[in-house]
Design a protein around this motif. Structure first.
Motif, PDB file in Angstrom:
ATOM      1  N   ILE A 163      21.161  24.226 -24.749  1.00  0.00           N
ATOM      2  CA  ILE A 163      21.000  24.969 -23.291  1.00  0.00           C
ATOM      3  C   ILE A 163      19.267  25.244 -23.180  1.00  0.00           C
ATOM      4  CG2 ILE A 163      22.978  25.079 -22.647  1.00  0.00           C
ATOM      5  CD1 ILE A 163      22.803  28.193 -23.496  1.00  0.00           C
ATOM      6  N   THR A 164      18.738  25.252 -24.398  1.00  0.00           N
ATOM      7  CA  THR A 164      17.074  25.749 -24.466  1.00  0.00           C
ATOM      8  C   THR A 164      16.289  24.740 -24.626  1.00  0.00           C
ATOM      9  OG1 THR A 164      17.317  26.337 -26.601  1.00  0.00           O
ATOM     10  CG2 THR A 164      17.977  28.306 -25.154  1.00  0.00           C
ATOM     11  N   ASP A 165      16.396  23.765 -25.225  1.00  0.00           N
ATOM     12  CA  ASP A 165      15.646  22.585 -25.527  1.00  0.00           C
ATOM     13  C   ASP A 165      15.850  21.642 -24.736  1.00  0.00           C
ATOM     14  OD1 ASP A 165      15.526  24.208 -27.872  1.00  0.00           O
ATOM     15  OD2 ASP A 165      15.454  22.764 -29.214  1.00  0.00           O
ATOM     16  N   TYR A 166      15.031  20.843 -24.588  1.00  0.00           N
ATOM     17  CA  TYR A 166      14.848  19.599 -23.665  1.00  0.00           C
ATOM     18  C   TYR A 166      15.388  18.306 -24.418  1.00  0.00           C
ATOM     19  CZ  TYR A 166      12.468  21.840 -19.661  1.00  0.00           C
ATOM     20  OH  TYR A 166      12.448  22.889 -18.818  1.00  0.00           O
ATOM     21  N   ARG A 167      16.199  17.642 -24.089  1.00  0.00           N
ATOM     22  CA  ARG A 167      16.582  16.325 -24.780  1.00  0.00           C
ATOM     23  C   ARG A 167      15.790  15.284 -23.924  1.00  0.00           C
ATOM     24  NH1 ARG A 167      21.776  13.205 -26.901  1.00  0.00           N
ATOM     25  NH2 ARG A 167      21.064  11.348 -26.142  1.00  0.00           N
ATOM     26  N   ILE A 168      14.919  14.526 -24.774  1.00  0.00           N
ATOM     27  CA  ILE A 168      14.330  13.239 -24.205  1.00  0.00           C
ATOM     28  C   ILE A 168      14.676  12.088 -24.912  1.00  0.00           C
ATOM     29  CG2 ILE A 168      11.984  12.400 -24.201  1.00  0.00           C
ATOM     30  CD1 ILE A 168      12.327  14.991 -22.594  1.00  0.00           C
ATOM     31  N   ASN A 169      15.182  11.185 -24.020  1.00  0.00           N
ATOM     32  CA  ASN A 169      15.596   9.933 -24.792  1.00  0.00           C
ATOM     33  C   ASN A 169      14.814   8.978 -25.139  1.00  0.00           C
ATOM     34  OD1 ASN A 169      18.548  10.406 -24.804  1.00  0.00           O
ATOM     35  ND2 ASN A 169      18.482  10.414 -22.505  1.00  0.00           N
ATOM     36  N   LYS A 170      14.787   8.471 -26.195  1.00  0.00           N
ATOM     37  CA  LYS A 170      13.627   7.407 -26.544  1.00  0.00           C
ATOM     38  C   LYS A 170      14.236   5.947 -26.264  1.00  0.00           C
ATOM     39  CE  LYS A 170      11.241   8.191 -30.207  1.00  0.00           C
ATOM     40  NZ  LYS A 170      10.860   8.264 -31.595  1.00  0.00           N
ATOM     41  N   GLY A 171      15.566   5.885 -26.143  1.00  0.00           N
ATOM     42  CA  GLY A 171      16.319   4.771 -26.090  1.00  0.00           C
ATOM     43  C   GLY A 171      17.807   4.920 -25.956  1.00  0.00           C
TER      44      GLY A 171
END
Length: 316
Positions: A133-141
């Motif tokens: 809930i604090t970090d950003y999830r960034i999808n690469k695929g």
């Protein structure tokens, strides 16, 4: 007892068809989301099954990504358009009943006013929950492990920006915008799979639609949000005074076996473990006919004898 099955599927149309046939009776309706990555043409014969809808609103559901919630909401909205009563049961395409249909009906009828979902305070379920809930999830695929978890302006964030793994817009958001959910909700989490009556699901869906922008903006950046999105909403509604009775999930999953990939993919020698489950465990996951179909044959022999003839008509 009217049962409305909401199924998230992404492979094995043969197994999906078998699952639906095993669950089907005169009071069952099925809504199926086929992952956008999957070849939809392979699932077309599912259309021929009675009371089955393959929903049109398909999304690419990546593991641990918010897209799974979108797919689930699409299933919910399709179901609520057509049903004003009954029990809605969220399942995956790798689930299978481990109780007979009379047992399923009897249990659901006795407990029709309960929500079945595994939940607890999220911080006690996962030691590292705060990162979700604090970090950003960034999808690469779309692959299971092809994502980044980034937070704040630091060397790690800068490194991925310089490598082109995140866009300039993503970099600025991650570096300078602190994540916050402005709904005064406590976070609860557990297994993804739930069951609830239409009246309770309407309450949940109304809350989602009334707070759509706030919820989506926050949870879209979260890691594995399907494990705490609905859980947190249900407990928030309960805290607001809604009469909600909660029991453990109806789906049995083995996360404790050692020296194997978890959760356990059940095989023939696991039959007794499945048959020993208490009355409140109506279904189990996961099964994979590409690994072994004998376990499904064994379950049919034990609990679905009256349906064997119909199930065996499936063309493999």
């Amino acid at each position: 007892m009217k049962k409305i099955y909401l199924i998230l599927a992404h492979k094995s149309p043969d197994q999906l068809e078998r699952q639906i046939r095993a669950l089907d009776d005169e009071d069952s309706t099925f809504y199926v989301h086929v992952d956008l990555k999957s070849n939809f043409n392979l699932f077309t014969r599912i259309y021929k099954l009675k009371n089955v809808t393959l929903i049109k609103e398909r999304v690419d559901s990546g593991w641990g990504d918010f897209s799974i919630i979108i797919a689930t909401i699409n299933l919910i909205e399709n179901a609520l358009k057509n049903h004003s009563e009954g029990i809605c049961i969220l399942m995956s395409g790798s689930d299978y009943p481990i109780k007979s249909l009379p047992q399923v009906n009897s249990f659901l009828l006795k407990n029709k006013d309960k929500i079945f979902i595994d939940l607890d305070e999220a911080g006690s379920v996962w030691e590292n929950f705060n990162k979700r809930i604090t970090d950003y999830r960034i999808n690469k695929g779309s692959d299971k492990d092809n994502f980044l978890l980034l937070k704040g302006f630091n060397l790690k964030t800068l490194f991925h920006f310089l490598l082109g793994n995140i866009t300039r817009r993503q970099f600025l958001k991650i570096a300078f915008k602190k994540r916050k959910l402005n709904l005064n909700m406590k976070f609860y989490g557990g297994s993804q799979w739930w069951s609830m009556g239409v009246s309770d699901l309407i309450k949940v869906n109304d809350f989602i639609q009334n707070n759509r922008d706030e919820l989506f903006n926050f949870f879209a950046d979260s890691h594995i949000p399907d494990k705490f999105f609905f859980h947190s909403i249900i407990m928030h509604l309960k805290s607001l005074g809604h009469k909600i009775a909660i029991e453990d999930s109806l789906t049995y999953v083995n996360w404790t076996r050692e020296n194997c990939q978890l959760p356990v993919t059940f095989e023939a020698n696991d039959l007794q473990e499945l048959m020993d489950q208490p009355p409140g465990k109506l279904f189990a996951r996961k099964f994979d006919i590409e690994i072994e179909r004998q376990i499904l044959d064994n379950i049919d022999e034990k609990i679905l004898k009256h349906k064997n003839l119909e199930i065996n008509k499936i063309v493999s």
